[in-house]
Design a protein around this motif. Structure first.
Motif, PDB file in Angstrom:
ATOM      1  N   GLU A 163      42.518  37.311  44.559  1.00 57.74           N
ATOM      2  CA  GLU A 163      40.935  36.874  44.757  1.00 57.74           C
ATOM      3  C   GLU A 163      41.013  35.728  45.993  1.00 57.74           C
ATOM      4  O   GLU A 163      41.474  34.907  46.174  1.00 57.74           O
ATOM      5  CB  GLU A 163      40.578  35.884  43.241  1.00 57.74           C
ATOM      6  CG  GLU A 163      38.958  35.424  43.599  1.00 57.74           C
ATOM      7  CD  GLU A 163      38.223  34.907  42.737  1.00 57.74           C
ATOM      8  OE1 GLU A 163      37.262  33.981  42.380  1.00 57.74           O
ATOM      9  OE2 GLU A 163      39.346  34.103  41.357  1.00 57.74           O
ATOM     10  N   GLY A 164      40.275  36.422  46.872  1.00 59.25           N
ATOM     11  CA  GLY A 164      40.498  35.921  48.058  1.00 59.25           C
ATOM     12  C   GLY A 164      39.410  34.906  48.153  1.00 59.25           C
ATOM     13  O   GLY A 164      38.384  34.900  47.633  1.00 59.25           O
ATOM     14  N   THR A 165      39.041  34.026  49.033  1.00 60.71           N
ATOM     15  CA  THR A 165      38.013  32.904  49.552  1.00 60.71           C
ATOM     16  C   THR A 165      36.985  33.594  50.178  1.00 60.71           C
ATOM     17  O   THR A 165      36.717  34.104  50.592  1.00 60.71           O
ATOM     18  CB  THR A 165      38.624  31.750  50.248  1.00 60.71           C
ATOM     19  OG1 THR A 165      39.649  31.337  49.203  1.00 60.71           O
ATOM     20  CG2 THR A 165      37.651  30.205  50.545  1.00 60.71           C
ATOM     21  N   ASN A 166      35.748  33.406  49.454  1.00 60.31           N
ATOM     22  CA  ASN A 166      34.478  33.642  49.362  1.00 60.31           C
ATOM     23  C   ASN A 166      33.966  35.366  50.134  1.00 60.31           C
ATOM     24  O   ASN A 166      33.778  35.712  50.645  1.00 60.31           O
ATOM     25  CB  ASN A 166      34.034  32.778  51.188  1.00 60.31           C
ATOM     26  CG  ASN A 166      33.805  31.447  50.252  1.00 60.31           C
ATOM     27  OD1 ASN A 166      33.539  31.077  50.093  1.00 60.31           O
ATOM     28  ND2 ASN A 166      34.152  30.542  51.241  1.00 60.31           N
ATOM     29  N   SER A 167      35.119  35.427  49.190  1.00 58.75           N
ATOM     30  CA  SER A 167      35.332  37.027  49.025  1.00 58.75           C
ATOM     31  C   SER A 167      35.496  38.234  48.080  1.00 58.75           C
ATOM     32  O   SER A 167      35.937  37.693  47.030  1.00 58.75           O
ATOM     33  CB  SER A 167      36.635  37.792  50.525  1.00 58.75           C
ATOM     34  OG  SER A 167      37.669  37.971  49.736  1.00 58.75           O
ATOM     35  N   ARG A 168      35.257  39.688  48.215  1.00 59.25           N
ATOM     36  CA  ARG A 168      35.637  40.187  47.160  1.00 59.25           C
ATOM     37  C   ARG A 168      37.609  40.324  46.425  1.00 59.25           C
ATOM     38  O   ARG A 168      37.623  40.431  47.782  1.00 59.25           O
ATOM     39  CB  ARG A 168      35.052  41.415  47.521  1.00 59.25           C
ATOM     40  CG  ARG A 168      35.279  42.507  48.068  1.00 59.25           C
ATOM     41  CD  ARG A 168      34.823  43.949  48.665  1.00 59.25           C
ATOM     42  NE  ARG A 168      33.802  43.686  48.562  1.00 59.25           N
ATOM     43  CZ  ARG A 168      32.703  43.674  49.898  1.00 59.25           C
ATOM     44  NH1 ARG A 168      33.369  43.478  50.579  1.00 59.25           N
ATOM     45  NH2 ARG A 168      31.511  43.698  50.109  1.00 59.25           N
ATOM     46  N   PRO A 169      37.194  40.239  45.350  1.00 54.36           N
ATOM     47  CA  PRO A 169      39.169  40.830  45.143  1.00 54.36           C
ATOM     48  C   PRO A 169      39.451  41.985  45.408  1.00 54.36           C
ATOM     49  O   PRO A 169      39.028  42.445  45.378  1.00 54.36           O
ATOM     50  CB  PRO A 169      38.352  40.448  43.323  1.00 54.36           C
ATOM     51  CG  PRO A 169      37.590  40.919  43.341  1.00 54.36           C
ATOM     52  CD  PRO A 169      35.965  40.500  44.437  1.00 54.36           C
ATOM     53  N   ARG A 170      40.340  41.892  45.973  1.00 55.66           N
ATOM     54  CA  ARG A 170      41.242  42.666  46.057  1.00 55.66           C
ATOM     55  C   ARG A 170      42.288  43.146  44.647  1.00 55.66           C
ATOM     56  O   ARG A 170      43.160  43.208  44.758  1.00 55.66           O
ATOM     57  CB  ARG A 170      42.048  42.569  47.166  1.00 55.66           C
ATOM     58  CG  ARG A 170      43.083  43.733  48.073  1.00 55.66           C
ATOM     59  CD  ARG A 170      43.374  42.755  48.883  1.00 55.66           C
ATOM     60  NE  ARG A 170      45.227  43.129  48.396  1.00 55.66           N
ATOM     61  CZ  ARG A 170      46.110  42.178  48.533  1.00 55.66           C
ATOM     62  NH1 ARG A 170      46.064  41.227  49.966  1.00 55.66           N
ATOM     63  NH2 ARG A 170      47.279  42.664  48.804  1.00 55.66           N
ATOM     64  N   ILE A 171      41.992  44.222  45.098  1.00 54.67           N
ATOM     65  CA  ILE A 171      42.849  45.073  43.632  1.00 54.67           C
ATOM     66  C   ILE A 171      43.404  46.166  44.219  1.00 54.67           C
ATOM     67  O   ILE A 171      43.163  47.403  44.955  1.00 54.67           O
ATOM     68  CB  ILE A 171      41.842  46.201  43.188  1.00 54.67           C
ATOM     69  CG1 ILE A 171      41.021  44.735  42.476  1.00 54.67           C
ATOM     70  CG2 ILE A 171      42.378  46.296  40.883  1.00 54.67           C
ATOM     71  CD1 ILE A 171      40.077  45.103  41.237  1.00 54.67           C
ATOM     72  N   ASP A 172      44.698  45.893  44.255  1.00 56.25           N
ATOM     73  CA  ASP A 172      45.693  47.294  45.306  1.00 56.25           C
ATOM     74  C   ASP A 172      45.791  48.173  44.435  1.00 56.25           C
ATOM     75  O   ASP A 172      46.009  49.070  45.521  1.00 56.25           O
ATOM     76  CB  ASP A 172      47.138  46.459  45.109  1.00 56.25           C
ATOM     77  CG  ASP A 172      47.213  44.718  45.670  1.00 56.25           C
ATOM     78  OD1 ASP A 172      46.402  44.358  47.038  1.00 56.25           O
ATOM     79  OD2 ASP A 172      48.189  44.093  45.718  1.00 56.25           O
ATOM     80  N   GLN A 173      45.428  48.176  43.218  1.00 61.79           N
ATOM     81  CA  GLN A 173      45.942  49.660  43.036  1.00 61.79           C
ATOM     82  C   GLN A 173      44.111  50.380  42.745  1.00 61.79           C
ATOM     83  O   GLN A 173      44.400  51.213  42.128  1.00 61.79           O
ATOM     84  CB  GLN A 173      46.338  49.969  41.471  1.00 61.79           C
ATOM     85  CG  GLN A 173      47.816  48.965  41.614  1.00 61.79           C
ATOM     86  CD  GLN A 173      47.983  47.515  41.507  1.00 61.79           C
ATOM     87  OE1 GLN A 173      47.055  46.932  41.813  1.00 61.79           O
ATOM     88  NE2 GLN A 173      49.567  47.067  41.767  1.00 61.79           N
ATOM     89  N   LEU A 174      42.983  49.712  43.215  1.00 65.97           N
ATOM     90  CA  LEU A 174      42.322  50.441  42.672  1.00 65.97           C
ATOM     91  C   LEU A 174      41.354  51.693  44.357  1.00 65.97           C
ATOM     92  O   LEU A 174      42.136  51.485  45.329  1.00 65.97           O
ATOM     93  CB  LEU A 174      40.897  49.273  43.223  1.00 65.97           C
ATOM     94  CG  LEU A 174      39.490  49.995  43.390  1.00 65.97           C
ATOM     95  CD1 LEU A 174      38.994  50.097  41.974  1.00 65.97           C
ATOM     96  CD2 LEU A 174      38.404  48.437  43.476  1.00 65.97           C
ATOM     97  N   PRO A 175      41.610  52.274  43.802  1.00 66.38           N
ATOM     98  CA  PRO A 175      41.603  53.853  44.665  1.00 66.38           C
ATOM     99  C   PRO A 175      40.184  53.060  45.678  1.00 66.38           C
ATOM    100  O   PRO A 175      39.610  52.523  45.462  1.00 66.38           O
ATOM    101  CB  PRO A 175      40.615  54.879  43.880  1.00 66.38           C
ATOM    102  CG  PRO A 175      40.739  54.935  42.346  1.00 66.38           C
ATOM    103  CD  PRO A 175      41.437  53.044  42.296  1.00 66.38           C
ATOM    104  N   TYR A 189      34.387  50.313  44.542  1.00 64.80           N
ATOM    105  CA  TYR A 189      34.080  48.919  45.211  1.00 64.80           C
ATOM    106  C   TYR A 189      34.016  48.205  44.359  1.00 64.80           C
ATOM    107  O   TYR A 189      33.564  48.579  42.891  1.00 64.80           O
ATOM    108  CB  TYR A 189      32.587  49.165  45.562  1.00 64.80           C
ATOM    109  CG  TYR A 189      32.503  50.255  47.040  1.00 64.80           C
ATOM    110  CD1 TYR A 189      32.637  49.716  48.353  1.00 64.80           C
ATOM    111  CD2 TYR A 189      32.393  51.227  46.304  1.00 64.80           C
ATOM    112  CE1 TYR A 189      32.576  49.904  49.585  1.00 64.80           C
ATOM    113  CE2 TYR A 189      32.293  52.543  48.045  1.00 64.80           C
ATOM    114  CZ  TYR A 189      33.132  51.212  49.487  1.00 64.80           C
ATOM    115  OH  TYR A 189      32.150  52.435  50.595  1.00 64.80           O
ATOM    116  N   CYS A 190      34.026  46.618  44.052  1.00 70.61           N
ATOM    117  CA  CYS A 190      33.989  45.598  43.095  1.00 70.61           C
ATOM    118  C   CYS A 190      33.679  44.395  44.192  1.00 70.61           C
ATOM    119  O   CYS A 190      33.548  44.072  44.571  1.00 70.61           O
ATOM    120  CB  CYS A 190      35.680  45.583  42.585  1.00 70.61           C
ATOM    121  SG  CYS A 190      36.637  45.051  43.360  1.00 70.61           S
ATOM    122  N   SER A 191      33.221  43.958  43.169  1.00 73.11           N
ATOM    123  CA  SER A 191      32.644  42.280  42.536  1.00 73.11           C
ATOM    124  C   SER A 191      32.798  41.479  41.714  1.00 73.11           C
ATOM    125  O   SER A 191      33.097  41.903  40.906  1.00 73.11           O
ATOM    126  CB  SER A 191      30.999  42.661  43.189  1.00 73.11           C
ATOM    127  OG  SER A 191      30.121  40.991  43.708  1.00 73.11           O
TER     128      SER A 191
END
Length: 186
Positions: A20-32, A36-38
């Motif tokens: 989970e980044g500061t003031n940004s969307r989460p980064r999911i390494d295995q997400l194709p 997109y996610c929020s």
């Protein structure tokens, strides 16, 4: 989030690693890369959306008293301020509707667009009246205002109630399941 990802892609929960980044969307390494996610959370409620198109979600506890006029002056455009002031009896409800919709819309924007966009430039009235390519879904769940903004109409909105490590929360996630009827949240 892991449960939503597991339900959608069929991998075990342990498969997913995220940051989970500061003031940004989460980064999911295995997400194709085509997904997109929020993510949003507020006082015991977690909201997570994902789809194969840009989307953003925001949730706020709608019982908190604030200086609504002062906050609106900072982040609402003039038309949204007029809407907020038009019904004093429902001012708090309208504030949270406008606030969450603008936050969700901002989160749906590409990162490079976010860097040059102020919340004040995004108009709830334009979004709510479908005068933009973005689609707004809004609702209330247990004293929380929830707004979801997407660049396409989702085929399905799934609501999944599942426990988290720190008690019980509710996770909302967006899924493009085939054949589902479109539903707008009230």
């Amino acid at each position: 989030m892991r449960q939503a990802l597991t339900d959608t892609f069929g991998h075990p929960k342990e498969h997913w690693s995220m940051t989970e980044g500061t003031n940004s969307r989460p980064r999911i390494d295995q997400l194709p890369p085509s997904w997109y996610c929020s993510l949003s959370h507020s006082k015991g409620l977690v909201a997570f959306s994902m789809a194969q198109f840009p989307n953003g979600i925001d949730v706020e506890l709608n019982t908190m008293e604030r200086n609504f006029s002062e906050l609106a002056e900072q982040v609402f455009c003039p038309r949204d301020i007029t809407l907020l002031e038009s019904d004093p009896a429902n001012r708090k409800t309208m504030f949270y509707r406008i606030w969450c919709a603008k936050e969700a819309w901002y989160k749906a924007l590409p990162t490079e667009v976010q860097q040059n966009t102020r919340l004040k430039a995004l108009s709830y009235i334009i979004l709510a009246n479908a005068r933009t390519p973005w689609v707004l879904y809004e609702g209330v769940h247990q004293c929380h205002q929830i707004s979801l903004v997407a660049c396409e109409r989702p085929r399905k909105i799934l609501i999944n109630r599942s426990p988290t490590g720190s008690g019980h929360s509710t996770a909302f996630y967006l899924s493009p399941a085939a054949g589902a009827s479109e539903t707008r949240l009230p």
